[in-house]
Scaffold this motif. Structure first.
Motif, short mmCIF file in Angstrom:
data_model
loop_
_atom_site.label_atom_id
_atom_site.label_comp_id
_atom_site.label_asym_id
_atom_site.label_seq_id
_atom_site.Cartn_x
_atom_site.Cartn_y
_atom_site.Cartn_z
N TRP A 39 5.46 0.41 44.67
CA TRP A 39 4.44 1.48 44.07
C TRP A 39 3.65 1.48 43.45
O TRP A 39 4.27 0.91 42.48
CB TRP A 39 5.16 2.89 44.92
CG TRP A 39 6.88 3.29 43.87
CD1 TRP A 39 7.50 2.74 43.58
CD2 TRP A 39 6.57 3.79 42.08
NE1 TRP A 39 8.31 2.83 42.68
CE2 TRP A 39 7.27 3.91 41.69
CE3 TRP A 39 5.43 4.55 42.17
CZ2 TRP A 39 7.84 4.35 40.60
CZ3 TRP A 39 5.79 5.35 40.31
CH2 TRP A 39 6.80 4.48 40.30
N LEU A 40 3.14 2.42 42.77
CA LEU A 40 2.37 2.47 41.46
C LEU A 40 1.67 3.86 41.59
O LEU A 40 1.06 3.88 41.87
CB LEU A 40 1.21 1.15 41.18
CG LEU A 40 0.91 0.71 41.70
CD1 LEU A 40 -0.87 1.75 41.31
CD2 LEU A 40 0.26 -1.04 41.65
N VAL A 41 1.07 3.90 40.15
CA VAL A 41 0.50 5.72 39.75
C VAL A 41 -0.33 4.93 38.94
O VAL A 41 0.27 4.68 37.74
CB VAL A 41 1.22 6.92 39.80
CG1 VAL A 41 0.61 7.45 39.37
CG2 VAL A 41 2.09 6.67 41.03
N GLY A 42 -1.79 5.52 38.98
CA GLY A 42 -1.85 5.07 37.89
C GLY A 42 -3.68 4.38 38.35
O GLY A 42 -3.55 2.78 38.98
N ARG A 43 -5.15 4.76 38.13
CA ARG A 43 -6.21 3.67 38.00
C ARG A 43 -5.48 2.00 37.36
O ARG A 43 -6.00 1.10 37.56
CB ARG A 43 -7.17 3.81 37.57
CG ARG A 43 -8.71 2.93 38.00
CD ARG A 43 -9.87 3.84 37.42
NE ARG A 43 -9.70 5.12 35.61
CZ ARG A 43 -10.46 5.52 36.28
NH1 ARG A 43 -11.34 5.83 37.16
NH2 ARG A 43 -10.40 6.71 34.90
N ASP A 44 -5.63 2.20 35.52
CA ASP A 44 -4.86 1.55 35.29
C ASP A 44 -3.98 0.19 35.42
O ASP A 44 -4.20 -0.93 35.61
CB ASP A 44 -5.17 1.48 33.95
CG ASP A 44 -6.19 2.23 32.77
OD1 ASP A 44 -6.95 1.66 33.03
OD2 ASP A 44 -5.80 3.01 31.48
N PRO A 45 -3.05 1.10 35.79
CA PRO A 45 -1.91 -0.43 36.35
C PRO A 45 -2.65 -0.91 37.75
O PRO A 45 -1.84 -1.88 38.14
CB PRO A 45 -0.57 0.87 37.10
CG PRO A 45 -0.89 1.99 35.97
CD PRO A 45 -2.41 1.81 35.98
N LEU A 46 -3.34 -0.25 38.80
CA LEU A 46 -3.56 -1.04 40.09
C LEU A 46 -4.77 -1.89 39.33
O LEU A 46 -4.59 -2.95 40.20
CB LEU A 46 -4.38 0.14 40.18
CG LEU A 46 -4.78 -0.69 42.50
CD1 LEU A 46 -3.83 -1.55 42.79
CD2 LEU A 46 -4.97 0.87 42.56
N LEU A 47 -5.80 -2.11 38.66
CA LEU A 47 -6.84 -2.67 38.31
C LEU A 47 -6.13 -3.82 37.21
O LEU A 47 -6.25 -5.19 37.43
CB LEU A 47 -7.48 -1.52 37.34
CG LEU A 47 -8.42 -1.19 37.34
CD1 LEU A 47 -9.24 -0.81 36.61
CD2 LEU A 47 -8.90 -1.69 38.80
N THR A 48 -4.72 -2.92 36.50
CA THR A 48 -3.58 -4.64 36.03
C THR A 48 -2.96 -5.46 36.79
O THR A 48 -3.07 -7.36 36.42
CB THR A 48 -2.55 -3.95 35.20
OG1 THR A 48 -2.95 -3.18 33.91
CG2 THR A 48 -1.63 -4.96 34.32
#
Length: 344
Positions: free
Chosen positions: A250-259
């Motif tokens: 899982w992940l939360v946040g636009r920046d982590p997803l883009l990373t």
């Protein structure tokens, strides 16, 4: 109570008449069990079990309820037995996010499965009001939220608030008192209110995708096909949440997803997947995209070289023109959507 001209014959042992009578309720029972369990495969199995039990116990149907209500009772109890037997309980993810800083983990429902819209179509075929109720009680966010409820509270909430049954009928269904039903419903509603997404009334209002949503889906597909991180960033809410049942990732946040996505798009990265293609579809009355990747390995046959193979099914929640949640499912679900595993 005579509910149907074929009921007497069915209860007397006419297998064909019984089958025809039970089949009329297959779809609604399957959707009911899906709401209870969160797994469509399990729901299908429970409906089969319900019909078999009903046939074997047909002499116990005393006519104090409708045949439909009797089937619901058998199905609901079978769901409760499965939940108790398997010890299913939604809990926060116990592992850290894939990338990015620590964040409050969402709840893990490893058994969650998507359902193609065409399977749900009978629920909304005639009544626009029913369409809104169907959507808000079949979307993945609702299913995850009600999996957090104790099983009997879940059954009460679904029976009272989704099916609209009176408290007395719900009590008879569960073999309990009206007072217990009212108490369980009050607790279930309070828990649900705390765990459903914000702006739920907005995103549950319309069933069919509008032009804005269709344009967003096209841009989402194009961003992957063109490996365009900037374009993808423009589609995501700042607090977008990604889960991948049954995997504990899982992940939360636009920046982590883009990373993470930057590595997937980067040919020099070990996370590189290859070229992307996307097919737009619908799941749980929500927009979805079936992703394919072109990444042949040395072990593949020459006939698959250059082909795009099933990678992941993304079911999206869209709020105010931004993607606020992505639930990613394995390719094994493609067949249910009429999707092939290979695009040439």
């Amino acid at each position: 109570m005579v509910e149907d001209s074929g009921l007497s014959a069915a209860l007397a042992g006419d297998e064909r008449a019984f089958g025809e009578l039970a089949e009329r309720h297959r779809w609604e029972l399957r959707v009911h069990c899906y709401r209870m369990l969160g797994s469509y495969d399990d729901a299908d199995d429970i409906v089969q079990e319900t019909f078999l039990k009903a046939w074997r116990r047909r002499e116990t149907f005393a006519g104090r309820s409708t045949f439909r209500a009797w089937l619901y009772k058998i199905a609901t109890n079978a769901c409760l037995d499965l939940i108790d037997r398997d010890g299913r309980r939604a809990r926060p993810y116990q592992v850290p996010p894939l990338v990015g800083p620590e964040a409050e983990p969402p709840f893990e429902v490893a058994w969650l499965e998507p359902v193609p819209d065409h399977v749900l179509a009978p629920d909304t075929a005639e009544d626009p009001a029913a369409a809104a109720v169907a959507r808000e009680t079949i979307e993945l966010a609702f299913l995850v939220a009600i999996q957090r409820l104790p099983a009997r509270q879940r059954a009460v909430l679904i029976t009272r608030d989704v099916l609209g049954w009176p408290a007395g009928e719900t009590a008879a269904l569960l073999g309990t008192s009206v007072a217990s039903v009212k108490s369980a419903l009050q607790r279930a509603r309070a828990t649900l209110k705390d765990h459903l997404p914000p702006r739920r009334d907005d995103w549950s209002r319309a069933r069919e995708p509008d032009a804005r949503e269709q344009a967003l889906l096209r841009r989402y597909v194009q961003a992957h096909q063109q490996a365009d991180l900037d374009a993808l960033a423009g589609l995501l809410a700042e607090d977008v949440q990604v889960t991948m049942p049954p995997y504990p990732a899982w992940l939360v946040g636009r920046d982590p997803l883009l990373t993470l996505t930057a590595q997937v798009f980067d040919q020099a990265s070990e996370w590189y997947h290859g070229g992307w293609r996307g097919v737009v579809t619908r799941a749980n009355l929500q927009p979805a995209v079936a992703h394919y990747v072109q990444h042949p390995t040395a072990e593949e046959t020459r006939s698959l070289a250059g082909a795009y193979r099933a990678q992941v099914l993304d079911v999206l929640r869209v709020d105010d023109g931004r993607i606020t949640a992505i639930t990613s499912f394995a390719p094994r679900h493609f067949a249910a959507f009429g999707l092939s595993l290979v695009l040439s």
